[in-house]
Design a protein around this motif. Structure first.
Motif, PDB file in Angstrom:
ATOM      1  N   LYS A   1       0.847  -1.182  -0.027  1.00  0.00           N
ATOM      2  CA  LYS A   1      -0.007  -0.052  -0.080  1.00  0.00           C
ATOM      3  C   LYS A   1       1.048   1.300   0.040  1.00  0.00           C
ATOM      4  N   ASN A   2       1.794   1.390   0.765  1.00  0.00           N
ATOM      5  CA  ASN A   2       2.862   2.264   0.838  1.00  0.00           C
ATOM      6  C   ASN A   2       3.548   2.563  -0.299  1.00  0.00           C
ATOM      7  N   TYR A   3       3.939   1.491  -0.904  1.00  0.00           N
ATOM      8  CA  TYR A   3       4.692   1.457  -2.371  1.00  0.00           C
ATOM      9  C   TYR A   3       3.682   2.090  -3.263  1.00  0.00           C
ATOM     10  N   TYR A   4       2.633   1.693  -3.351  1.00  0.00           N
ATOM     11  CA  TYR A   4       1.899   2.072  -4.301  1.00  0.00           C
ATOM     12  C   TYR A   4       1.345   3.441  -4.159  1.00  0.00           C
ATOM     13  N   THR A   5       1.230   4.029  -2.966  1.00  0.00           N
ATOM     14  CA  THR A   5       0.710   5.261  -2.901  1.00  0.00           C
ATOM     15  C   THR A   5       1.952   6.103  -3.285  1.00  0.00           C
ATOM     16  N   HIS A   6       2.976   5.776  -2.930  1.00  0.00           N
ATOM     17  CA  HIS A   6       4.018   6.933  -3.402  1.00  0.00           C
ATOM     18  C   HIS A   6       4.691   6.916  -4.593  1.00  0.00           C
ATOM     19  N   TYR A   7       4.615   5.637  -5.275  1.00  0.00           N
ATOM     20  CA  TYR A   7       5.031   5.576  -6.909  1.00  0.00           C
ATOM     21  C   TYR A   7       4.056   5.611  -7.912  1.00  0.00           C
ATOM     22  N   TYR A   8       2.835   5.046  -7.544  1.00  0.00           N
ATOM     23  CA  TYR A   8       1.813   5.040  -8.692  1.00  0.00           C
ATOM     24  C   TYR A   8       1.177   6.165  -8.830  1.00  0.00           C
ATOM     25  N   THR A   9       1.867   7.337  -9.299  1.00  0.00           N
ATOM     26  CA  THR A   9       1.043   8.497  -9.474  1.00  0.00           C
ATOM     27  C   THR A   9       1.419   9.087 -10.635  1.00  0.00           C
ATOM     28  N   PRO A  10       0.199  10.075 -11.429  1.00  0.00           N
ATOM     29  CA  PRO A  10       0.438  10.292 -12.736  1.00  0.00           C
ATOM     30  C   PRO A  10       1.622  11.106 -13.199  1.00  0.00           C
ATOM     31  N   ASN A  11       2.216  11.719 -12.044  1.00  0.00           N
ATOM     32  CA  ASN A  11       3.492  12.461 -12.388  1.00  0.00           C
ATOM     33  C   ASN A  11       4.657  11.632 -12.381  1.00  0.00           C
ATOM     34  N   ASN A  12       4.363  10.430 -12.057  1.00  0.00           N
ATOM     35  CA  ASN A  12       5.611   9.279 -12.055  1.00  0.00           C
ATOM     36  C   ASN A  12       5.470   8.332 -13.049  1.00  0.00           C
ATOM     37  N   ALA A  13       4.340   8.723 -14.053  1.00  0.00           N
ATOM     38  CA  ALA A  13       4.130   7.766 -15.241  1.00  0.00           C
ATOM     39  C   ALA A  13       4.359   8.574 -16.437  1.00  0.00           C
ATOM     40  N   ILE A  14       4.367   7.551 -17.496  1.00  0.00           N
ATOM     41  CA  ILE A  14       4.614   7.932 -18.940  1.00  0.00           C
ATOM     42  C   ILE A  14       3.595   7.179 -19.757  1.00  0.00           C
ATOM     43  N   LEU A  15       2.631   7.834 -20.459  1.00  0.00           N
ATOM     44  CA  LEU A  15       1.582   7.084 -20.913  1.00  0.00           C
ATOM     45  C   LEU A  15       1.786   7.402 -22.422  1.00  0.00           C
ATOM     46  N   THR A  16       2.000   5.998 -23.237  1.00  0.00           N
ATOM     47  CA  THR A  16       1.759   6.285 -24.806  1.00  0.00           C
ATOM     48  C   THR A  16       1.146   5.463 -25.643  1.00  0.00           C
ATOM     49  N   LEU A  17       0.299   6.002 -26.560  1.00  0.00           N
ATOM     50  CA  LEU A  17      -0.789   5.612 -27.065  1.00  0.00           C
ATOM     51  C   LEU A  17      -0.464   5.423 -28.581  1.00  0.00           C
ATOM     52  N   GLY A  18      -0.484   4.249 -29.253  1.00  0.00           N
ATOM     53  CA  GLY A  18       0.104   4.203 -30.179  1.00  0.00           C
ATOM     54  C   GLY A  18      -1.158   3.002 -31.289  1.00  0.00           C
ATOM     55  N   GLY A  19      -1.095   3.454 -32.627  1.00  0.00           N
ATOM     56  CA  GLY A  19      -1.787   2.529 -33.469  1.00  0.00           C
ATOM     57  C   GLY A  19      -2.781   3.607 -34.091  1.00  0.00           C
ATOM     58  N   ASN A  20      -3.872   2.930 -34.510  1.00  0.00           N
ATOM     59  CA  ASN A  20      -4.750   3.418 -35.276  1.00  0.00           C
ATOM     60  C   ASN A  20      -5.676   4.380 -34.686  1.00  0.00           C
ATOM     61  N   LEU A  21      -5.019   5.675 -34.446  1.00  0.00           N
ATOM     62  CA  LEU A  21      -5.816   6.494 -33.351  1.00  0.00           C
ATOM     63  C   LEU A  21      -5.306   8.087 -34.032  1.00  0.00           C
ATOM     64  N   SER A  22      -5.912   9.122 -33.749  1.00  0.00           N
ATOM     65  CA  SER A  22      -5.429  10.433 -34.151  1.00  0.00           C
ATOM     66  C   SER A  22      -4.859  11.106 -32.977  1.00  0.00           C
ATOM     67  N   LYS A  23      -3.919  12.026 -33.155  1.00  0.00           N
ATOM     68  CA  LYS A  23      -3.275  12.639 -32.166  1.00  0.00           C
ATOM     69  C   LYS A  23      -4.075  13.485 -31.192  1.00  0.00           C
ATOM     70  N   ASP A  24      -4.934  14.173 -31.826  1.00  0.00           N
ATOM     71  CA  ASP A  24      -5.981  14.982 -31.020  1.00  0.00           C
ATOM     72  C   ASP A  24      -6.830  14.319 -30.302  1.00  0.00           C
TER      73      ASP A  24
END
Lengths: 400, 422
Positions: free
Chosen positions: A162-185
């Protein structure tokens, strides 16, 4: 949260890759294996999605994750129409993972079985434990991602997760990449919709641990009930984004990539000292290792085997490589990159990973960086790394 | 704010089209399948021969012949061959399975013209140097000794030997002795009899220029013609399925395999059995995975696979568990099998499996490399586009009763071998 988009209209699929900047180097040293166990828990349900996998399968998707020393990486691959399902599931488990006691006990047991299956029950299954422990004295790279032993995994409690999750699993500690058949916007709007309301936190900053320079050769011999003797030589080398990383990576290619590589040609095909030999780099963010690993032909001693490798290392250190050999390893690298680029999943993973290293554009520019490595630089880096005082030697002695 | 309380609406994949490709006959008789992608800078060229275990004169000769093709030709040493391949950043892999042996070139498209002549030289003029042959057998023996230390490998060897028979090409286990009995002449003979024009086909995927394509046809013309090999599959009386427990000292986990002989893809029940197998243990949402791993935590992984070879097949459930979990795991596996035999699967489970498989099919033909693998797999099993379409129809129309019928027909306990090693 950093968001990257890779548009590829040739595929009917989309891929979602979510990288968290946390890995086994952040494990507490008495409860190693924590980051990896948490990765298992990420599939056991969040407040709005009591089960992660079922909705993914209903959406015709596939998903998985891996943890390594530096990062934990989750990904989904699904038909483009169902992109929202992946965003719903990923954002929900970033926001509020349930972490139930029952699921915890089950996954702890699963991971202990994983430890038995991949380490204890396999021939040579514990070599990484021995080698990393020998090569690192203070840096947390000294333990494998799965953990030092079963007892460590057993000692991890739900509160630790729980502690680990709370500290590290935050949006500002993550990088999201979306790829494939989609548009940028559309992608950016969807990412904002699903992740925009999640609270940033101050990710736990742990002090950077620096492995002190090794000053003398280290040596360990392990007796195991295995049929073939194995030799490992591990050398400290710069981290993934250091300017000399590329030359060091090329050194491993010169030595061990392909059957015309120096070690394979000389020590396997010509001299038949080894049955097989390989050289590679660990590619960690913090200073990593260049590793040479060979299976000994019967009748060869570890000492002869090690000496034969050192002869080749000395040759590399004393004479610049010729341009033809440099062209060869450059071609090998370009070919590997070109094949990797045909996979959507590889593309989104690489984008996330390079952004984590500091610049997503490295996906495109890194081959040029490799292309600028000179024979002289290779020789210099070989001389700085391939030294006995910088080497850890592990002998696995079998029962043959 | 997104609405998180309900899952977003889902679109079903209703039909996965069979991948576009072009078929040719080169030099009048060699079937060629080509999947061109101009946006790639790489290509994969695969030349396949009926030269696997089914066609061997001695055990393991098929594998040895194929793996040693690159070890020297009339005009090139092993070293020169390796240098040419590596210099162009290429890979030539030499996969073998029960039925076929292949030579596969992976390379940057711009180097095809430099590498094709080498591929054909390897194919038509291998000399199998005695020195390389001897070293190869030492390498193989050492690999085999290591593999024998693994409980999963041991269990696989035992169960396939029982399912197909000790003398059958699909059933026999390679042994250290195979490599002592084998001679260089066996390889030369195997090559001469089987690596010829009337026994091969080609799959090309990626970006290949038309001029390289024409050169390929010219070079194919350099392969001699021959006689299509005839098959003499040994049929031996098979034992009645039983339980086999093989102790392996010092192991903390045991490997469990439960399985039976099935059939190839042309059998009328293959598709329905494939669907049943997926429900039972073919994906992460399957019965076995949910029960043995996700509910009980007995294992890191459990799955069942339905393998189809050219002339036969087998269904095998596999897992590795702590020695103390062996009995409860076996009990739970048989309970799941009984459940499939006595009860009807519910709509949600059926829908979940359908959706998963349609996504799996869609992804399996995403891009020319994957598509080529799918087409090759089907063609090598004597089926094709029709099969790819009809398995999707079957998936949409199969009922819970059909599945229960399949379970009753093919998952009777008396028909299943049970092997435990550990």
């Amino acid at each position: 949260m950093t968001v990257l988009v890779h548009e590829d209209r040739t595929t009917p699929m989309v891929a979602v890759n979510l990288l968290y900047k946390v890995g086994s180097k952040h494990d507490p040293c008495d409860k190693t294996g924590l980051a990896h166990l948490l990765e298992h828990m990420m599939f056991t349900g969040s407040s709005n999605a009591p089960d992660f996998d079922t909705p993914m399968q209903l959406a015709s998707g596939e998903n998985n994750a891996f943890t390594n020393k530096d990062i934990t990486n989750y990904y989904e691959l699904l038909p483009a129409e169902n992109l929202k399902t992946a965003l719903w599931l990923e954002s929900d488990r970033m926001q509020d993972l349930v972490l139930s006691k029952d699921a915890f006990l089950t996954q702890q047991s699963v991971v202990i079985e994983e430890f038995k299956e991949t380490c204890l029950n396999q021939p040579y299954g514990m070599v990484w434990h021995h080698l990393l422990d020998l090569a690192y004295q203070v840096h947390p790279y000294q333990w494998p991602t799965i953990g030092i032993n079963e007892q460590h995994i057993q000692k991890i409690g739900l509160e630790d997760l729980k502690n680990y999750y709370t500290h590290y699993y935050t949006p500002n500690n993550a990088i999201l990449t979306l790829g494939g058949n989609l548009s940028k916007d559309q992608s950016i709007a969807l990412a904002a919709e699903w992740f925009g309301d999640l609270d940033p936190m101050n990710p736990q900053t742990s002090e950077t641990i620096v492995e002190p320079n090794q000053r003398a050769m280290r040596f360990k011999e392990v007796h195991e009930d295995v049929p073939v003797d194995v030799l490992f030589l591990a050398f400290h080398m710069p981290g993934r984004i250091h300017s000399t990383y590329y030359a060091a990576d090329f050194i491993s290619d010169i030595l061990g990539n392909g059957k015309s590589s120096r070690l394979y040609q000389k020590l396997v095909l010509d001299r038949k000292i080894f049955l097989s030999i390989d050289a590679y780099v660990t590619g960690n963010t913090d200073p990593g290792l260049l590793i040479i690993e060979g299976k000994l032909a019967s009748g060869t001693t570890h000492e002869e085997a090690a000496n034969s490798i050192w002869e080749e290392l000395e040759r590399l250190k004393s004479k610049e490589i010729e341009s033809k050999e440099l062209s060869k390893i450059l071609n090998q690298m370009l070919s590997a990159v070109a094949f990797s680029n045909t996979s959507l999943l590889n593309n989104v993973m690489n984008l996330s990973f390079f952004e984590y290293l500091g610049d997503a554009n490295l996906v495109n520019s890194e081959p040029d960086v490799y292309g600028k490595v000179t024979p002289n630089e290779i020789q210099e880096v070989a001389n700085s790394i391939l030294q006995k005082a910088n080497c850890s030697q592990l002998n696995i002695k079998g029962n043959a | 704010m997104p609405n998180r309380s309900a899952p977003p609406p889902i679109a079903n994949v209703n039909r996965v089209p069979f991948p576009e490709h072009t078929e040719y006959f080169m030099v009048g008789k060699v079937p060629v399948v080509r999947l061109q992608s101009d946006s790639y800078s790489v290509v994969k060229i695969e030349i396949i021969f009926d030269a696997g275990r089914l066609y061997e004169s001695k055990r393991s000769v098929g594998k040895a012949t194929n793996l040693l093709l690159k070890s020297g030709t009339l005009s090139k040493t092993i070293k020169e061959i390796n240098e040419t391949i590596d210099y162009h950043g290429a890979t030539i892999s030499l996969p073998v399975n029960f039925d076929h042996s292949s030579i596969v070139l992976y390379c940057l498209s711009k180097y095809v013209s430099q590498l094709l002549p080498l591929v054909f030289e390897i194919l038509t003029q291998p000399v199998f140097p005695q020195k390389e042959f001897e070293f190869f057998t030492e390498q193989q023996k050492s690999k085999l000794k290591v593999a024998l230390q693994n409980v999963d490998n041991q269990a696989y060897r035992i169960i396939t030997e029982q399912i197909f028979g000790k003398g059958h090409p699909y059933g026999y286990n390679s042994s250290l002795e195979d490599y002592d009995l084998m001679t260089r002449d066996d390889l030369i003979r195997h090559h001469r009899q089987l690596y010829h024009l009337d026994n091969c086909r080609v799959f090309i995927s990626g970006n290949m220029s038309d001029s390289d394509f024409r050169s390929l046809e010219e070079m194919l013309g350099t392969i001699p013609s021959g006689k299509k090999p005839s098959l003499c599959p040994q049929h031996e009386p098979l034992a009645k399925p039983a339980k086999i427990k093989t102790p392996f000292d010092g192991k903390v986990q045991s490997a469990i395999k439960i399985g039976r002989k099935t059939f190839n893809r042309q059998h009328e029940h293959y598709q329905q059995l494939y669907i049943l197998n997926t429900l039972l243990g073919g994906y992460f949402g399957s019965r076995l995975s949910m029960n043995i791993r996700e509910k009980r935590g007995f294992t890191y992984g459990i799955h069942s696979s339905l393998d189809a070879m050219a002339h036969d097949g087998c269904l095998i459930i596999s897992t590795e568990v702590a020695n103390t979990y062996v009995e409860p795991t076996l009990k739970a596996i048989y309970e799941e099998i009984d459940d499939l035999k006595t009860k009807l699967v519910n709509d949600l489970e059926l829908q979940q499996m359908r959706s998963y498989l349609m996504g799996y099919f869609l992804n399996s033909v995403d891009g020319v490399f994957r598509s080529s693998t799918v087409i090759r797999g089907l063609k090598e099993n004597g089926v094709g586009k029709e099969f790819f379409n009809s398995i999707q129809d079957q998936l949409m129309s199969i009922s819970a009763k059909d599945i229960r019928n399949m379970a009753n027909q093919y998952l009777q306990k008396d028909d299943l071998w049970e092997v435990v090693v550990g």
